[in-house]
Design a protein around this motif. Structure first.
Motif, mmCIF file in Angstrom:
data_model
loop_
_atom_site.group_PDB
_atom_site.id
_atom_site.type_symbol
_atom_site.label_atom_id
_atom_site.label_comp_id
_atom_site.label_asym_id
_atom_site.label_seq_id
_atom_site.Cartn_x
_atom_site.Cartn_y
_atom_site.Cartn_z
ATOM 1 N N SER A 5 -4.881 -11.104 -5.495
ATOM 2 C CA SER A 5 -4.122 -11.881 -4.516
ATOM 3 C C SER A 5 -2.623 -11.718 -4.726
ATOM 4 O O SER A 5 -1.864 -11.599 -3.754
ATOM 5 C CB SER A 5 -4.510 -13.360 -4.580
ATOM 6 O OG SER A 5 -4.124 -13.950 -5.813
ATOM 7 N N ASP A 65 -5.279 -10.775 0.841
ATOM 8 C CA ASP A 65 -5.442 -12.117 1.388
ATOM 9 C C ASP A 65 -6.853 -12.665 1.178
ATOM 10 O O ASP A 65 -7.042 -13.867 0.971
ATOM 11 C CB ASP A 65 -5.103 -12.135 2.881
ATOM 12 C CG ASP A 65 -6.065 -11.323 3.726
ATOM 13 O OD1 ASP A 65 -6.025 -10.092 3.622
ATOM 14 O OD2 ASP A 65 -6.851 -11.913 4.484
ATOM 15 N N ALA A 113 -2.921 -17.049 1.347
ATOM 16 C CA ALA A 113 -3.786 -16.266 2.229
ATOM 17 C C ALA A 113 -3.412 -16.485 3.696
ATOM 18 O O ALA A 113 -3.422 -15.535 4.495
ATOM 19 C CB ALA A 113 -5.243 -16.642 1.991
ATOM 20 N N GLU A 167 -0.467 -17.250 4.930
ATOM 21 C CA GLU A 167 0.777 -16.516 5.205
ATOM 22 C C GLU A 167 0.512 -15.048 5.516
ATOM 23 O O GLU A 167 1.267 -14.418 6.255
ATOM 24 C CB GLU A 167 1.720 -16.615 4.000
ATOM 25 C CG GLU A 167 2.354 -17.974 3.814
ATOM 26 C CD GLU A 167 3.143 -18.063 2.514
ATOM 27 O OE1 GLU A 167 3.273 -17.005 1.833
ATOM 28 O OE2 GLU A 167 3.613 -19.161 2.180
ATOM 29 N N ARG A 168 -0.573 -14.520 4.956
ATOM 30 C CA ARG A 168 -0.921 -13.110 5.181
ATOM 31 C C ARG A 168 -1.858 -12.932 6.374
ATOM 32 O O ARG A 168 -2.367 -11.843 6.602
ATOM 33 C CB ARG A 168 -1.554 -12.539 3.915
ATOM 34 C CG ARG A 168 -0.583 -12.478 2.743
ATOM 35 C CD ARG A 168 -1.286 -12.156 1.437
ATOM 36 N NE ARG A 168 -0.330 -12.110 0.334
ATOM 37 C CZ ARG A 168 -0.671 -12.155 -0.946
ATOM 38 N NH1 ARG A 168 -1.951 -12.251 -1.289
ATOM 39 N NH2 ARG A 168 0.249 -12.106 -1.876
ATOM 40 N N ASN A 181 -4.768 -14.777 7.097
ATOM 41 C CA ASN A 181 -6.181 -15.086 6.925
ATOM 42 C C ASN A 181 -6.531 -16.365 7.699
ATOM 43 O O ASN A 181 -6.067 -17.454 7.360
ATOM 44 C CB ASN A 181 -6.506 -15.257 5.439
ATOM 45 C CG ASN A 181 -7.991 -15.347 5.174
ATOM 46 O OD1 ASN A 181 -8.633 -16.322 5.533
ATOM 47 N ND2 ASN A 181 -8.541 -14.324 4.554
#
Length: 286
Positions: A182, A187, A217, A219-220, A222
């Protein structure tokens, strides 16, 4: 005198036009000349380098699987392979063959690349072995690839330790490998780590840390992490209750097509769904 001047102007214009045409032809020919200067291995790198491959030739941008030009890539990578290509070339040829539907040849050459120490090849070949029931051999390949810094291998080790596949189940080691993946940008690893901490299975429950990794996660991009973190903010579980933050997360998930996110944003629609279900039950009871 004026006729002579006009004639000189016309000649100058003709020469200028000719120069422009020559420059245009040179500009068109230049990329082709550069392409022809590439070796077969470099052409293979250009056509089949994976974004997940830390060993790829970074002189060229990564190529996603859907963007592989099978004809060009297959020709270049076959030639490079026949010229005693290295493990990276072997992996890239296997990748193109798989995209072309030539699964048997792809698997054979992928195994060569894995035996040659190519990290991403070890991960992909390990996944094939795991599907065939050879979980322990797959686990060994993941360990070797993770030692080389491969993110996907770190994630796979997290799954293996969490589920006890190919090794003994170990929640602490699962957390360690999920966290490593991570931090490196995965993510899904961040989401799985958050779920373990949120549910308290195999490791002590820690909702505050769970919220942290759900946030990472989310923020990415997910969507599942957006929903779970939104539910935490909605209920105040492990974090300070924040309905505004919860609605923003539900909105982000809804914008990506998540049905629960859409329901959370539309209480009228949610009520309509519940009423429809109740009416259906009433109809069944008649």
């Amino acid at each position: 005198m004026s006729n002579r001047i006009n004639q000189c102007i016309r000649i100058a214009n003709v020469l200028l036009l000719a120069a422009i045409m020559l420059l245009s032809f040179a500009a068109i020919a230049l990329p082709a000349a550069r392409a022809s200067d590439l070796t077969a291995a470099e052409q293979c790198d250009r056509e089949a380098g994976s974004e997940f491959d830390l060993e790829r030739n970074r002189s060229f941008p990564a190529v996603s699987t859907e963007d592989i030009r099978i004809g060009i890539a297959l020709s270049a990578c076959r030639e490079a392979y026949n010229q005693n290509g290295d493990a990276r070339t072997q992996f890239q040829l296997a990748r193109v063959l798989d995209k072309a539907g030539q699964k048997v040849q792809s698997r054979r050459i992928l195994e060569e690349a894995a035996r040659g120490g190519h990290a991403l090849a070890m991960v992909n070949y390990g996944a094939l072995l795991a599907e065939a029931g050879e979980a322990e051999t797959a686990f060994d390949l993941y360990q070797r690839a993770a030692a080389a810094g491969n993110i996907l291998a770190a994630y796979n080790l997290g799954v293996a330790y969490r589920d006890g596949v190919g090794t003994d189940a170990d929640g602490a080691l699962a957390i360690r490998w999920f966290e490593r993946a991570s931090i490196a940008g995965d993510d899904v690893a961040a989401f799985n780590l958050a779920v373990m901490l949120d549910e308290g299975k195999a490791v002590p429950e820690d909702n505050l840390e769970a919220a942290k990794f759900y946030g990472l996660a989310a923020e990415r991009g997910n969507v599942d992490a957006m929903i779970n973190l939104g539910l935490m903010f909605e209920s105040g579980e492990g974090v300070r209750r924040n309905p505004v933050a919860a609605q923003e997360l539900f909105r982000q998930a809804a914008n990506r097509g998540d049905p629960l996110g859409q329901q959370k944003l539309d209480p009228i629609a949610t009520g309509s769904v519940l009423r429809t279900a109740m009416l259906a039950k009433m109809d069944q009871s008649k």
